[in-house]
Write an enzyme that holds these catalytic residues in place. Structure first.
Site, PDB file in Angstrom:
ATOM      1  N   ARG A  29       0.820  -0.919   0.140  1.00 33.51           N
ATOM      2  CA  ARG A  29      -0.325   0.365   0.075  1.00 33.51           C
ATOM      3  C   ARG A  29       0.946   1.279  -0.206  1.00 33.51           C
ATOM      4  O   ARG A  29       0.513   2.156   0.996  1.00 33.51           O
ATOM      5  CB  ARG A  29      -1.176   0.138   1.334  1.00 33.51           C
ATOM      6  CG  ARG A  29      -1.354  -1.519   1.448  1.00 33.51           C
ATOM      7  CD  ARG A  29      -3.337  -1.098   2.369  1.00 33.51           C
ATOM      8  NE  ARG A  29      -3.819  -2.399   2.354  1.00 33.51           N
ATOM      9  CZ  ARG A  29      -3.584  -3.190   3.301  1.00 33.51           C
ATOM     10  NH1 ARG A  29      -2.885  -2.925   3.783  1.00 33.51           N
ATOM     11  NH2 ARG A  29      -4.431  -3.900   3.166  1.00 33.51           N
ATOM     12  N   LYS A  79       2.083  11.448 -11.876  1.00 36.56           N
ATOM     13  CA  LYS A  79       1.382  10.392 -12.586  1.00 36.56           C
ATOM     14  C   LYS A  79       1.553   8.689 -12.838  1.00 36.56           C
ATOM     15  O   LYS A  79       1.982   9.147 -13.490  1.00 36.56           O
ATOM     16  CB  LYS A  79      -0.088  11.213 -13.058  1.00 36.56           C
ATOM     17  CG  LYS A  79      -0.787  11.820 -13.240  1.00 36.56           C
ATOM     18  CD  LYS A  79      -1.167  12.165 -15.012  1.00 36.56           C
ATOM     19  CE  LYS A  79      -1.900  12.672 -14.700  1.00 36.56           C
ATOM     20  NZ  LYS A  79      -3.506  13.651 -16.077  1.00 36.56           N
ATOM     21  N   GLU A 133       6.046  17.173 -26.591  1.00 34.01           N
ATOM     22  CA  GLU A 133       5.814  17.423 -24.550  1.00 34.01           C
ATOM     23  C   GLU A 133       6.586  18.736 -24.339  1.00 34.01           C
ATOM     24  O   GLU A 133       5.677  19.870 -23.888  1.00 34.01           O
ATOM     25  CB  GLU A 133       6.461  16.373 -23.835  1.00 34.01           C
ATOM     26  CG  GLU A 133       5.803  15.703 -23.701  1.00 34.01           C
ATOM     27  CD  GLU A 133       3.787  15.195 -23.499  1.00 34.01           C
ATOM     28  OE1 GLU A 133       3.419  16.413 -22.334  1.00 34.01           O
ATOM     29  OE2 GLU A 133       3.794  14.973 -23.682  1.00 34.01           O
ATOM     30  N   LYS A 180       4.924  22.925 -15.439  1.00 39.96           N
ATOM     31  CA  LYS A 180       4.018  21.682 -14.847  1.00 39.96           C
ATOM     32  C   LYS A 180       4.163  21.732 -13.675  1.00 39.96           C
ATOM     33  O   LYS A 180       2.937  21.040 -12.559  1.00 39.96           O
ATOM     34  CB  LYS A 180       4.506  20.492 -15.592  1.00 39.96           C
ATOM     35  CG  LYS A 180       3.520  19.542 -15.120  1.00 39.96           C
ATOM     36  CD  LYS A 180       4.417  18.137 -15.583  1.00 39.96           C
ATOM     37  CE  LYS A 180       2.901  16.849 -15.118  1.00 39.96           C
ATOM     38  NZ  LYS A 180       3.141  15.397 -16.081  1.00 39.96           N
ATOM     39  N   GLU A 212      -6.221  16.954 -10.149  1.00 42.77           N
ATOM     40  CA  GLU A 212      -6.838  17.284 -11.533  1.00 42.77           C
ATOM     41  C   GLU A 212      -7.973  17.144 -11.694  1.00 42.77           C
ATOM     42  O   GLU A 212      -8.881  16.695 -12.325  1.00 42.77           O
ATOM     43  CB  GLU A 212      -6.410  15.869 -12.727  1.00 42.77           C
ATOM     44  CG  GLU A 212      -6.873  16.538 -13.998  1.00 42.77           C
ATOM     45  CD  GLU A 212      -6.425  15.255 -15.056  1.00 42.77           C
ATOM     46  OE1 GLU A 212      -5.168  14.874 -14.572  1.00 42.77           O
ATOM     47  OE2 GLU A 212      -6.359  15.317 -16.213  1.00 42.77           O
ATOM     48  N   ARG A 263      -5.078  21.431 -13.707  1.00 43.63           N
ATOM     49  CA  ARG A 263      -3.948  20.306 -14.532  1.00 43.63           C
ATOM     50  C   ARG A 263      -3.898  20.212 -16.082  1.00 43.63           C
ATOM     51  O   ARG A 263      -3.581  19.312 -16.505  1.00 43.63           O
ATOM     52  CB  ARG A 263      -3.963  19.109 -13.443  1.00 43.63           C
ATOM     53  CG  ARG A 263      -2.640  18.436 -13.842  1.00 43.63           C
ATOM     54  CD  ARG A 263      -2.146  17.855 -12.651  1.00 43.63           C
ATOM     55  NE  ARG A 263      -1.431  16.655 -12.847  1.00 43.63           N
ATOM     56  CZ  ARG A 263      -0.729  15.909 -11.970  1.00 43.63           C
ATOM     57  NH1 ARG A 263      -0.997  15.280 -11.343  1.00 43.63           N
ATOM     58  NH2 ARG A 263       0.015  14.926 -12.622  1.00 43.63           N
ATOM     59  N   ASN A 277      -3.242  17.532 -21.154  1.00 43.57           N
ATOM     60  CA  ASN A 277      -3.649  17.594 -21.662  1.00 43.57           C
ATOM     61  C   ASN A 277      -4.350  18.370 -22.453  1.00 43.57           C
ATOM     62  O   ASN A 277      -4.100  17.416 -24.053  1.00 43.57           O
ATOM     63  CB  ASN A 277      -5.098  16.723 -21.383  1.00 43.57           C
ATOM     64  CG  ASN A 277      -4.513  16.109 -19.929  1.00 43.57           C
ATOM     65  OD1 ASN A 277      -3.557  14.766 -19.773  1.00 43.57           O
ATOM     66  ND2 ASN A 277      -4.826  16.253 -18.899  1.00 43.57           N
ATOM     67  N   HIS A 316      -3.960  15.680 -25.856  1.00 44.46           N
ATOM     68  CA  HIS A 316      -3.739  13.867 -25.853  1.00 44.46           C
ATOM     69  C   HIS A 316      -4.901  13.543 -26.067  1.00 44.46           C
ATOM     70  O   HIS A 316      -5.106  12.073 -26.149  1.00 44.46           O
ATOM     71  CB  HIS A 316      -3.538  14.070 -24.107  1.00 44.46           C
ATOM     72  CG  HIS A 316      -1.972  14.273 -23.918  1.00 44.46           C
ATOM     73  ND1 HIS A 316      -1.621  15.759 -23.957  1.00 44.46           N
ATOM     74  CD2 HIS A 316      -1.188  13.431 -23.292  1.00 44.46           C
ATOM     75  CE1 HIS A 316       0.106  15.674 -23.554  1.00 44.46           C
ATOM     76  NE2 HIS A 316       0.256  14.459 -23.049  1.00 44.46           N
ATOM     77  N   HIS A 376      -4.654   9.878 -27.748  1.00 44.53           N
ATOM     78  CA  HIS A 376      -4.447   9.114 -27.659  1.00 44.53           C
ATOM     79  C   HIS A 376      -5.281   8.309 -27.990  1.00 44.53           C
ATOM     80  O   HIS A 376      -5.264   7.130 -28.587  1.00 44.53           O
ATOM     81  CB  HIS A 376      -5.547   9.211 -26.260  1.00 44.53           C
ATOM     82  CG  HIS A 376      -4.394   9.377 -24.619  1.00 44.53           C
ATOM     83  ND1 HIS A 376      -4.980   9.385 -23.476  1.00 44.53           N
ATOM     84  CD2 HIS A 376      -3.240   9.909 -24.650  1.00 44.53           C
ATOM     85  CE1 HIS A 376      -4.215  10.053 -22.438  1.00 44.53           C
ATOM     86  NE2 HIS A 376      -2.623   9.301 -23.177  1.00 44.53           N
ATOM     87  N   HIS A 405       4.537   8.349 -28.287  1.00 46.37           N
ATOM     88  CA  HIS A 405       3.604   8.944 -27.710  1.00 46.37           C
ATOM     89  C   HIS A 405       3.863  10.401 -27.534  1.00 46.37           C
ATOM     90  O   HIS A 405       2.978  11.348 -28.443  1.00 46.37           O
ATOM     91  CB  HIS A 405       3.774   8.731 -25.903  1.00 46.37           C
ATOM     92  CG  HIS A 405       2.767   9.574 -25.060  1.00 46.37           C
ATOM     93  ND1 HIS A 405       1.451   9.485 -25.000  1.00 46.37           N
ATOM     94  CD2 HIS A 405       3.281  10.790 -24.453  1.00 46.37           C
ATOM     95  CE1 HIS A 405       0.855  10.718 -23.848  1.00 46.37           C
ATOM     96  NE2 HIS A 405       2.283  10.873 -23.586  1.00 46.37           N
TER      97      HIS A 405
END
Lengths: 361, 361
Positions: free
Chosen positions: A119, A141, A183, A225, A235, A239, A243, A246, A250, A263
């Site tokens: 955990r 992330k 990016e 960032k 987010e 935030r 994206n 993105h 994606h 990517h």
């Protein structure tokens, strides 16, 4: 060497940015237990693994390693489980540290494993690609892909420290350097017109791997960032601007199959589509769109994707995490260098923006 | 109906405890999006699933279901992945809610899936066993097992709300009711001598499923756990007291194979071992040990485990999460009703406590 602090209260951490960094002295204050699991891949292993093992062993730590195959297509639950296997086979406990030595895939998987193992154990990132230095270093992330969607399973997990070493970029293939620049360009387009001007002045040097210019680009991207993430860690709002490109990107990645396009390449074309739609919405000019395409092309990145049937493209977009209560939200540009999150776009114009920036079937 | 609030700042949530609760009215304020995935198992499905589907559909929500096989042996990464498959196949997004309808295994898996899906969606718990009502309802611990250790992979994930319905315990097998009573007894032994006296007065009624007594036992157990968890959400200190009997118990479960003994049964014998060692350390009396055994036996729980080779028993204990920097810490009793975390125990006395409370080989 420059140091940037990501301000997240009691999870505040530094990013060290420079060339030929000394991992032994830089990591020492940030390894809390006695056990360090280095997660890397078969490409990075022969280049840098021994260097890090030696440095950490000199700190009196127990080091174990987990070597994954290289590639986005291995960013799945089966390979995540190999990290858990390695941690348990080594008898590692709650005070262990997982160190990610590699690009974004390794960072995402090692970070997610560190979030879930017992955990939550400690996490350190040594990003070895430009993309992971500017993207994965900040934000926490982590996660894996699922056959039905990218990054669908994961956690927010902040590292103790990040080492971004420009010297390691010398072994990076040209195509991956360009993917990282996608990016970098994103930060300029979403919130910093001055940075866009700086990139236009220095893109040739960046593509030529000038270490000083690269360090500056990494610093400025991470600073952007870090500021956004500090305001909005989970987010809920701002935030989501990160994206930009993105949701389109994606869809491209999902259609082509993970790993066919990098990517950064998909995001590059995605940003062109976002700019195109922003222009069709009347928010930016045709000149702005051309400027967007130009800087992307100068980074040796694609401004068109292969032909993709529109219904499939839209289907993949609908699986995007930015869908809220069934409503697609897109990151677009209100003006060049100023992104907004919008669900007010016109669906027909969006289809045109997608179709225009594809190769003909 | 009694309501207990678990105080965790902005993640504060209520536990509703009573008989024949109305899920429609009680859940309505706590389902934030439009999508609800009910995760349950093949045993609970025919008993309660339709009731919850109807109640939630009457709230205007989209309901999907994921039915897992019943048993601790399915609490693994492969079956966790079935929940992700179901969420993605249903097209669920970041505003989805995962509702766990079942015992501890379902709660752990559904909770962990909700923590990881899209890096975190909403979670609701409807525990249908006594053990999960008193244990899983509070604390936010979720996760899965690994062949090399129990609960080794997981997350802290707090629910929006918990519904603990005593009427659902009428369908619980006797053996599982007893397993739940093991955790109830644990709260008395670790921190509440008055509660132990209450249990001694009411154990026959509890075993006889008196709903009023069961609700009172669930309320008092949850209140204890809630107070401890509110002080120490991430188990840095006091929360470890909740593991009374668990390090021994996990070794028993691991050796026998998950699911052969119920978790509560293993914990029951584990608490006897902890009491025995505490007596050997001179902290509690032989009378205290007998009182511990007696209340466990009156709950129809085992006070001895099958014969397990000592080296294997110790090996499983060494994999326990309470090992910190290679040092085993045990939860023992300084006095009856007052547990402590200790690494100061004598290893030889620990071996005797293990061997004494086993069947002869």
């Amino acid at each position: 060497m420059q140091t940037l602090h990501v301000e997240l209260g009691d999870r505040r951490y530094p990013i060290f940015i420079g060339s030929d960094l000394n991992p032994q002295s830089l990591l020492e204050p940030y390894i809390h237990g006695k056990q360090v699991m280095i997660v890397t891949n078969t490409t990075v292993k022969p280049l840098y693994l021994d260097h890090y093992i030696s440095a950490i062993e000199r700190l009196g730590k127990t080091v174990a390693t987990c070597i994954l195959p290289d590639g986005e297509k291995y960013k799945n639950i089966e390979h995540l489980n190999l990290i858990f296997d390695a941690l348990l086979a080594a008898g590692f406990n709650r005070d262990a540290t997982v160190l990610a030595l590699g690009g974004g895939v390794i960072g995402d998987m090692a970070g997610f494993a560190s979030a879930c193992f017992q955990r939550g154990v400690y996490f350190i990132q040594v990003p070895t690609t430009l993309l992971s230095q500017v993207d994965s270093s900040v934000g926490g992330k982590t996660g894996i892909n699922h056959p039905l969607g990218k990054n669908m399973i994961g956690a927010f997990q902040q590292p103790q420290v990040v080492l971004a070493d420009m010297a390691q970029l010398n072994t990076l293939p040209d195509r991956e350097l360009s993917a990282g620049l996608a990016e970098v360009i994103k930060y300029a387009l979403l919130g910093d017109l001055d940075f866009l001007t700086w990139l236009e002045a220095n893109m040739d040097g960046l593509v030529g791997r000038d270490a000083t210019l690269l360090a500056e680009a990494v610093y400025r991207s991470c600073a952007h960032k870090a500021r956004i993430v500090a305001n909005d860690e989970k987010e809920q709002g701002e935030r989501a601007l990160l994206n930009l490109g993105h949701t389109f990107g994606h869809a491209i990645e999902s259609y082509l199959g993970y790993g066919v396009w990098l990517h950064g390449e998909a995001i590059a074309t995605g940003m062109v589509m976002a700019a195109d739609l922003s222009q069709r919405m009347g928010w930016i000019s045709l000149v702005d769109v051309e400027r967007t395409k130009k800087i992307i092309q100068r980074a040796h990145l694609p401004v068109k994707c292969p032909a993709i049937p529109l219904d499939e493209f839209l289907g993949f977009m609908a699986h995007d995490k930015k869908v809220l209560n069934g409503q697609l939200r897109l990151v677009l540009m209100k003006s060049l260098g100023q992104a907004v999150i919008s669900k007010e776009f016109d669906l027909e114009l969006m289809k045109q923006a997608i179709l225009t920036n594809q190769e003909k079937a």
